[in-house]
Design a protein around this motif. Structure first.
Motif, PDB file in Angstrom:
ATOM      1  N   ILE A  16      -5.820 -20.921  18.894  1.00 47.30           N
ATOM      2  CA  ILE A  16      -4.858 -21.534  17.858  1.00 47.30           C
ATOM      3  C   ILE A  16      -4.312 -22.830  18.356  1.00 47.30           C
ATOM      4  O   ILE A  16      -4.043 -23.642  17.367  1.00 47.30           O
ATOM      5  CB  ILE A  16      -3.763 -20.680  17.305  1.00 47.30           C
ATOM      6  CG1 ILE A  16      -3.329 -21.231  15.957  1.00 47.30           C
ATOM      7  CG2 ILE A  16      -2.841 -20.509  18.390  1.00 47.30           C
ATOM      8  CD1 ILE A  16      -2.812 -19.954  15.166  1.00 47.30           C
ATOM      9  N   HIS A  19      -6.677 -25.868  17.644  1.00 43.53           N
ATOM     10  CA  HIS A  19      -6.849 -25.961  16.017  1.00 43.53           C
ATOM     11  C   HIS A  19      -5.325 -26.111  15.563  1.00 43.53           C
ATOM     12  O   HIS A  19      -4.803 -25.364  14.718  1.00 43.53           O
ATOM     13  CB  HIS A  19      -7.460 -24.985  15.383  1.00 43.53           C
ATOM     14  CG  HIS A  19      -8.657 -24.483  16.141  1.00 43.53           C
ATOM     15  ND1 HIS A  19      -9.117 -23.915  17.189  1.00 43.53           N
ATOM     16  CD2 HIS A  19     -10.023 -24.837  15.403  1.00 43.53           C
ATOM     17  CE1 HIS A  19     -10.555 -23.939  17.429  1.00 43.53           C
ATOM     18  NE2 HIS A  19     -10.943 -24.292  16.320  1.00 43.53           N
ATOM     19  N   LEU A  22      -4.554 -25.299  11.575  1.00 41.20           N
ATOM     20  CA  LEU A  22      -4.523 -23.943  11.726  1.00 41.20           C
ATOM     21  C   LEU A  22      -3.118 -23.555  11.806  1.00 41.20           C
ATOM     22  O   LEU A  22      -2.377 -22.996  10.887  1.00 41.20           O
ATOM     23  CB  LEU A  22      -5.338 -23.137  12.509  1.00 41.20           C
ATOM     24  CG  LEU A  22      -5.575 -21.866  12.197  1.00 41.20           C
ATOM     25  CD1 LEU A  22      -6.388 -21.507  10.916  1.00 41.20           C
ATOM     26  CD2 LEU A  22      -6.523 -21.287  13.169  1.00 41.20           C
ATOM     27  N   THR A  36      -5.081 -14.520   9.695  1.00 40.53           N
ATOM     28  CA  THR A  36      -5.846 -15.593  10.740  1.00 40.53           C
ATOM     29  C   THR A  36      -6.169 -14.679  11.982  1.00 40.53           C
ATOM     30  O   THR A  36      -7.391 -14.892  12.502  1.00 40.53           O
ATOM     31  CB  THR A  36      -5.103 -16.630  10.923  1.00 40.53           C
ATOM     32  OG1 THR A  36      -4.615 -17.145   9.826  1.00 40.53           O
ATOM     33  CG2 THR A  36      -5.695 -17.687  11.579  1.00 40.53           C
ATOM     34  N   LYS A  39      -9.091 -12.530  11.445  1.00 37.92           N
ATOM     35  CA  LYS A  39     -10.224 -13.091  10.935  1.00 37.92           C
ATOM     36  C   LYS A  39     -10.937 -13.339  12.158  1.00 37.92           C
ATOM     37  O   LYS A  39     -11.982 -13.731  12.576  1.00 37.92           O
ATOM     38  CB  LYS A  39     -10.048 -14.335  10.006  1.00 37.92           C
ATOM     39  CG  LYS A  39      -9.944 -14.177   8.732  1.00 37.92           C
ATOM     40  CD  LYS A  39     -10.074 -15.343   7.992  1.00 37.92           C
ATOM     41  CE  LYS A  39      -9.817 -15.180   6.401  1.00 37.92           C
ATOM     42  NZ  LYS A  39      -9.536 -16.376   5.494  1.00 37.92           N
ATOM     43  N   TYR A  40      -9.943 -14.158  13.250  1.00 34.97           N
ATOM     44  CA  TYR A  40     -10.567 -14.567  14.396  1.00 34.97           C
ATOM     45  C   TYR A  40     -11.085 -13.309  15.389  1.00 34.97           C
ATOM     46  O   TYR A  40     -12.321 -13.515  15.848  1.00 34.97           O
ATOM     47  CB  TYR A  40      -9.367 -15.033  15.342  1.00 34.97           C
ATOM     48  CG  TYR A  40      -9.464 -15.227  16.552  1.00 34.97           C
ATOM     49  CD1 TYR A  40     -10.304 -16.510  17.241  1.00 34.97           C
ATOM     50  CD2 TYR A  40      -9.114 -14.274  17.719  1.00 34.97           C
ATOM     51  CE1 TYR A  40     -10.588 -16.552  18.479  1.00 34.97           C
ATOM     52  CE2 TYR A  40      -9.328 -14.743  19.104  1.00 34.97           C
ATOM     53  CZ  TYR A  40      -9.985 -15.759  19.723  1.00 34.97           C
ATOM     54  OH  TYR A  40     -10.374 -16.214  20.771  1.00 34.97           O
ATOM     55  N   GLU A  45     -14.329 -17.167  17.805  1.00 37.08           N
ATOM     56  CA  GLU A  45     -14.189 -18.394  17.685  1.00 37.08           C
ATOM     57  C   GLU A  45     -15.309 -19.551  17.426  1.00 37.08           C
ATOM     58  O   GLU A  45     -15.028 -20.491  16.989  1.00 37.08           O
ATOM     59  CB  GLU A  45     -13.287 -19.001  18.973  1.00 37.08           C
ATOM     60  CG  GLU A  45     -14.198 -18.758  20.031  1.00 37.08           C
ATOM     61  CD  GLU A  45     -13.414 -19.136  21.389  1.00 37.08           C
ATOM     62  OE1 GLU A  45     -13.807 -20.127  21.908  1.00 37.08           O
ATOM     63  OE2 GLU A  45     -12.508 -18.382  21.754  1.00 37.08           O
ATOM     64  N   THR A  49     -16.254 -21.183   9.873  1.00 36.69           N
ATOM     65  CA  THR A  49     -14.961 -21.068   9.257  1.00 36.69           C
ATOM     66  C   THR A  49     -13.958 -22.085   9.668  1.00 36.69           C
ATOM     67  O   THR A  49     -13.162 -22.707   9.151  1.00 36.69           O
ATOM     68  CB  THR A  49     -14.367 -19.783   9.009  1.00 36.69           C
ATOM     69  OG1 THR A  49     -15.330 -18.952   8.383  1.00 36.69           O
ATOM     70  CG2 THR A  49     -13.127 -19.522   8.330  1.00 36.69           C
ATOM     71  N   TRP A  50     -13.744 -22.200  11.177  1.00 40.34           N
ATOM     72  CA  TRP A  50     -12.945 -22.811  11.825  1.00 40.34           C
ATOM     73  C   TRP A  50     -13.055 -24.265  12.124  1.00 40.34           C
ATOM     74  O   TRP A  50     -12.115 -24.996  12.504  1.00 40.34           O
ATOM     75  CB  TRP A  50     -12.819 -22.013  13.279  1.00 40.34           C
ATOM     76  CG  TRP A  50     -12.457 -20.632  13.345  1.00 40.34           C
ATOM     77  CD1 TRP A  50     -13.458 -20.016  13.851  1.00 40.34           C
ATOM     78  CD2 TRP A  50     -11.455 -19.977  12.525  1.00 40.34           C
ATOM     79  NE1 TRP A  50     -12.928 -18.225  13.529  1.00 40.34           N
ATOM     80  CE2 TRP A  50     -11.719 -18.474  12.955  1.00 40.34           C
ATOM     81  CE3 TRP A  50     -10.370 -20.121  11.962  1.00 40.34           C
ATOM     82  CZ2 TRP A  50     -11.215 -17.571  12.499  1.00 40.34           C
ATOM     83  CZ3 TRP A  50      -9.375 -19.218  11.604  1.00 40.34           C
ATOM     84  CH2 TRP A  50      -9.952 -17.830  11.775  1.00 40.34           C
ATOM     85  N   GLU A  51     -14.251 -24.476  11.940  1.00 43.08           N
ATOM     86  CA  GLU A  51     -14.570 -26.185  12.021  1.00 43.08           C
ATOM     87  C   GLU A  51     -13.742 -27.035  11.207  1.00 43.08           C
ATOM     88  O   GLU A  51     -13.360 -28.113  11.926  1.00 43.08           O
ATOM     89  CB  GLU A  51     -15.926 -26.494  11.650  1.00 43.08           C
ATOM     90  CG  GLU A  51     -17.177 -25.835  12.507  1.00 43.08           C
ATOM     91  CD  GLU A  51     -16.894 -26.318  14.018  1.00 43.08           C
ATOM     92  OE1 GLU A  51     -16.728 -27.757  14.102  1.00 43.08           O
ATOM     93  OE2 GLU A  51     -17.004 -25.545  14.865  1.00 43.08           O
ATOM     94  N   TYR A  53     -10.746 -26.878  10.705  1.00 38.96           N
ATOM     95  CA  TYR A  53      -9.466 -26.831  11.355  1.00 38.96           C
ATOM     96  C   TYR A  53      -9.451 -27.756  12.595  1.00 38.96           C
ATOM     97  O   TYR A  53      -8.691 -28.432  13.038  1.00 38.96           O
ATOM     98  CB  TYR A  53      -8.746 -25.596  11.556  1.00 38.96           C
ATOM     99  CG  TYR A  53      -8.528 -24.637  10.180  1.00 38.96           C
ATOM    100  CD1 TYR A  53      -7.516 -24.938   9.404  1.00 38.96           C
ATOM    101  CD2 TYR A  53      -9.547 -23.673  10.054  1.00 38.96           C
ATOM    102  CE1 TYR A  53      -7.536 -24.244   8.185  1.00 38.96           C
ATOM    103  CE2 TYR A  53      -9.366 -23.029   8.849  1.00 38.96           C
ATOM    104  CZ  TYR A  53      -8.225 -23.315   7.951  1.00 38.96           C
ATOM    105  OH  TYR A  53      -7.816 -22.456   6.938  1.00 38.96           O
ATOM    106  N   LYS A  54     -10.607 -27.574  13.231  1.00 38.44           N
ATOM    107  CA  LYS A  54     -10.814 -28.124  14.398  1.00 38.44           C
ATOM    108  C   LYS A  54     -10.984 -29.600  14.496  1.00 38.44           C
ATOM    109  O   LYS A  54     -10.498 -30.560  15.155  1.00 38.44           O
ATOM    110  CB  LYS A  54     -11.933 -27.635  15.268  1.00 38.44           C
ATOM    111  CG  LYS A  54     -12.392 -28.038  16.862  1.00 38.44           C
ATOM    112  CD  LYS A  54     -13.269 -27.254  17.537  1.00 38.44           C
ATOM    113  CE  LYS A  54     -13.077 -27.739  18.936  1.00 38.44           C
ATOM    114  NZ  LYS A  54     -14.134 -26.810  19.573  1.00 38.44           N
TER     115      LYS A  54
END
Length: 129
Positions: A16, A19, A22, A36, A39-40, A45, A49-51, A53-54
């Motif tokens: 986190i 990101h 996020l 969250t 989901k993680y 990681e 989906t996380w892209e 936010y990154k």
């Protein structure tokens, strides 16, 4: 079992922090931290989906780096300032501002004298109330 839970929580904390967008969404209430985390755990990681936010986090990191570079440059210039020169410039500006104010006052006095001595006032001597 306690160690594995603790390890996943630590990994999530690391994740986190990588990101920042996020974190921002959680703080704004758009995302729930518990959901969250779940989901993680389920997606991992590396999930796409996380892209989103990154990427924003990377942009923010670049902005913060450029901002920090700007502060470093500014501080470098401040260190090389000659305080006596700055004081002299301030005194010069203060004198210039004083001269401008004097000029404005003189202009106001000139205008008020010009208006009060207009020919129409001299033709009709009206008493002032």
């Amino acid at each position: 079992m306690k160690n594995s839970s603790h390890t996943s929580v630590q990994q999530f904390k690391t994740f986190i922090h990588e990101h920042p967008l996020l974190i921002k969404k959680v703080r704004e209430g758009e995302l729930n931290l518990q959901e969250t985390y779940e989901k993680y755990v389920l997606l991992g990681e590396d999930d796409p989906t996380w892209e989103k936010y990154k990427k924003n986090g990377e942009v923010k990191a670049e902005e913060s780096t450029s901002s920090s570079q700007l502060y470093q440059k500014l501080w470098k210039h401040i260190e090389h300032l000659d305080v006596n020169q700055v004081e002299n410039h301030i005194n010069d500006l203060n004198g210039a501002i004083g001269n401008i104010l004097t000029l404005i006052d003189q202009f106001k006095q000139f205008r008020s004298n010009q208006i009060s001595s207009s020919p129409s006032d001299q033709m009709f001597n009206r008493p002032k109330d």
